[in-house]
Design an enzyme around this catalytic site. Sequence first.
Site, short mmCIF file in Angstrom:
data_model
loop_
_atom_site.label_atom_id
_atom_site.label_comp_id
_atom_site.label_asym_id
_atom_site.label_seq_id
_atom_site.Cartn_x
_atom_site.Cartn_y
_atom_site.Cartn_z
N CYS A 35 0.82 -1.21 0.00
CA CYS A 35 0.00 0.00 0.00
C CYS A 35 0.85 1.26 0.00
O CYS A 35 0.33 2.35 -0.24
CB CYS A 35 -0.95 0.01 1.20
SG CYS A 35 -0.10 0.02 2.78
N ASP A 37 2.25 2.67 2.57
CA ASP A 37 2.14 3.46 3.79
C ASP A 37 3.41 3.34 4.64
O ASP A 37 4.05 2.29 4.65
CB ASP A 37 0.92 3.02 4.60
CG ASP A 37 -0.37 3.36 3.89
OD1 ASP A 37 -0.29 4.04 2.86
OD2 ASP A 37 -1.44 2.95 4.36
N CYS A 60 -3.05 5.17 5.73
CA CYS A 60 -4.50 5.13 5.78
C CYS A 60 -5.01 5.41 7.19
O CYS A 60 -4.25 5.43 8.16
CB CYS A 60 -4.98 3.77 5.32
SG CYS A 60 -4.65 2.49 6.54
N CYS A 104 -2.51 -3.02 8.69
CA CYS A 104 -2.21 -1.66 9.14
C CYS A 104 -1.74 -1.68 10.60
O CYS A 104 -0.84 -0.93 10.97
CB CYS A 104 -3.44 -0.77 9.00
SG CYS A 104 -4.33 -1.00 7.45
FE1 FES Z 1 -1.56 0.32 4.21
FE2 FES Z 1 -3.43 0.67 5.97
S1 FES Z 1 -3.70 0.37 3.86
S2 FES Z 1 -1.31 0.58 6.30
#
Ligand code: FES
Length: 129
Positions: A35, A37, A60, A104
Amino acid sequence: MALYSEKVMDHFRNPRNVGVIGDANGIGEVGNAKCGDIMKMYLKIENDIVEDVKFETFGCGSAIASSSMATEMIKGKPLSEAMQLTNKAVAEALDGLPDYKMHCSVLAEEAIRNAIDDYYKKKEQNENA
Ligand code: FES
């Protein structure tokens, strides 16, 4: 049923312990390749106690809520306890996350572990200096 619990929404909207600790003695950064992040944890450890903890999360809402809750769970706690914090415990404290958002909370667990590892590494270097 709502997708996210009240607690997730609360920690997402009003995240606790956001920021940087200038004189942190343990810093951990992790990212999720899928993702994209990124989460960074700053720890101020004194006498094996987590005196202060702050985080920066570029990610997110679940990642922000997980970081916020995780910092609350380890603040003021002995290192031995902080080290054992699991993503499951963080997700439970948030009254659950959707399955596809569990990763996450893994970021929070890993960022804290990395920060603690960093603390031990630095400590060892100082002792050998
Ligand atoms: Fe990547 Fe939440 S979607 S940490």
